[in-house]
Design a protein around this motif. Sequence first.
Motif, PDB file in Angstrom:
ATOM      1  N   LEU A 192       2.731  37.248   5.177  1.00 52.80           N
ATOM      2  CA  LEU A 192       3.497  36.001   4.365  1.00 52.80           C
ATOM      3  C   LEU A 192       3.451  34.764   5.424  1.00 52.80           C
ATOM      4  O   LEU A 192       4.244  34.799   6.333  1.00 52.80           O
ATOM      5  CB  LEU A 192       4.922  36.504   4.092  1.00 52.80           C
ATOM      6  N   LEU A 240       6.664  30.087   3.458  1.00 50.05           N
ATOM      7  CA  LEU A 240       7.680  30.301   2.126  1.00 50.05           C
ATOM      8  C   LEU A 240       8.549  29.095   2.350  1.00 50.05           C
ATOM      9  O   LEU A 240       9.109  28.699   3.465  1.00 50.05           O
ATOM     10  CB  LEU A 240       8.475  31.450   2.727  1.00 50.05           C
ATOM     11  N   HIS A 242      13.871  30.411  -0.486  1.00 53.44           N
ATOM     12  CA  HIS A 242      13.887  31.969  -0.565  1.00 53.44           C
ATOM     13  C   HIS A 242      14.095  32.572   0.722  1.00 53.44           C
ATOM     14  O   HIS A 242      14.328  32.378   1.499  1.00 53.44           O
ATOM     15  CB  HIS A 242      12.353  32.138  -0.700  1.00 53.44           C
ATOM     16  N   SER A 246      13.407  35.843   3.266  1.00 52.54           N
ATOM     17  CA  SER A 246      12.230  36.895   3.745  1.00 52.54           C
ATOM     18  C   SER A 246      12.778  37.728   4.941  1.00 52.54           C
ATOM     19  O   SER A 246      13.935  37.247   5.670  1.00 52.54           O
ATOM     20  CB  SER A 246      11.327  35.898   4.437  1.00 52.54           C
ATOM     21  N   PRO A 284       8.504  31.398   8.112  1.00 55.66           N
ATOM     22  CA  PRO A 284       8.083  32.986   8.508  1.00 55.66           C
ATOM     23  C   PRO A 284       7.567  33.081   9.894  1.00 55.66           C
ATOM     24  O   PRO A 284       7.840  34.118  10.521  1.00 55.66           O
ATOM     25  CB  PRO A 284       7.269  33.482   7.192  1.00 55.66           C
TER      26      PRO A 284
END
Length: 448
Positions: free
Chosen positions: A87, A90, A94, A96, A322
């Motif tokens: 990933l 992002l 959201h 993670s 991320p």
Amino acid sequence: MPTPRMWNHGAMSASDDVLATDLAHVFHSWSAQDKVNPMVIDSAEGSWLTAADGKRYLDFSSQLVFTNIGHGHPKVVEAIANQAAKLCTLAPAHASQAKSGAARRVAEIAPGDLDSVFFTNGGAEATEHAVRMARQFTGRNKILSRYRSYHGATSTAITITGDERRFPNDLGTMGTVHFFGPFLYRSVFDSQTEEQECERALKHLEQTIVMEGPSTIAAVMLESIPGTAGIMVPPAGYLAGVRALCDTYGLVLILDEVMAGFGRAGSWLALDHFDVVPDLMTFAKGVTSGYVPLGGVAISKKIRDFFGERPYPGGLTYSGHPLACAAAVATIDVMREEGIVEQAAALGTDVFGPGLAKIAENHPSVGEVRGIGAFWALDLVSDPQTKAPITPEALAATVGAAKQAGLMPFSSGNRIHVVPACNISPEDARTGLDILDSALTAADDAIG
């Protein structure tokens, strides 16, 4: 209009082409553009840099004091690669695994109830948002910060900064007020002891608060240990005294751990040495060892709860990115597994403290040595009696001599800072001190 620089790329070596392209297209920070001459770095590992010409340099700067675990640590590099494959990016709305894992680790390291973390891209943005939170929470505007400080170069952060880098960017201080902090070697309070300096600095701060009006002040913001302004470890009781003043007058206390945190001071956070809990804490740099840019604000429960039912008016496109958060998770885990904080503490007591004290004895240009852990400064003077700072020319000659001998130093103002990786080997650390010892003859030659 200046004539654009043109380069014949085909006739150059690879390193010459890199340099030529850099000079043609890169706008350098804090520099007169026609005077820059950057070194081309090809690779780095541990505490060593390799230039494009093959020469190796012992990195005594940690770049801008952020490669706390050294260059290219394989576990952190692997974690970044794995995250990129899984990933890569992002939006911040959201959740993670990387972001939540990084926030939890920062909360574990932070003191008291600083259990919520707002992620930024670096330290200056952390300052911006900590100040915004304090202003929203209190409904007041003024921020008090000390002279001889640095909090970043964005518009709010640079006005809070207390050194001369503020001057060209200061638009009427924008709601900031500066005061003098404790600094016995160059005391503005005519103190003779650390105890006097602490007492008088706290009295001065209280007078400033009263004269500015507590009802107009949102926060006091301090570096736990000022970094580029001189690595001035505060005397015992000072930060606790500031905390008490903030409590008395209803002010938010913001401590800046951007440079001094994550092992640099021989503790997880520099504030750990002073038994004080701020309301907001900024961080960056060492949290990822600089491998991917990341900063943030650790937030106390009372300020977090203030925004429990009302929106916080701020955000960033890449908040909690991320790749950056994966780098933070891996960096903190590596520091724990390898005892890097303990290594930094041992370097301070066993290598840098005694080694720099010996250097000071040998060189009249060294007015004072001060520091802790892997965080030290040599205050260089042209006159040991008056403490007049060394000239820029003499400092440049000293830095040049160090580079010629294979050492990459960090200089700021009239100082050379000794700030290598927190896990530099004792052998490499002593090699660096030997080179610095020899280079300081250039500074000594400038003393009349």
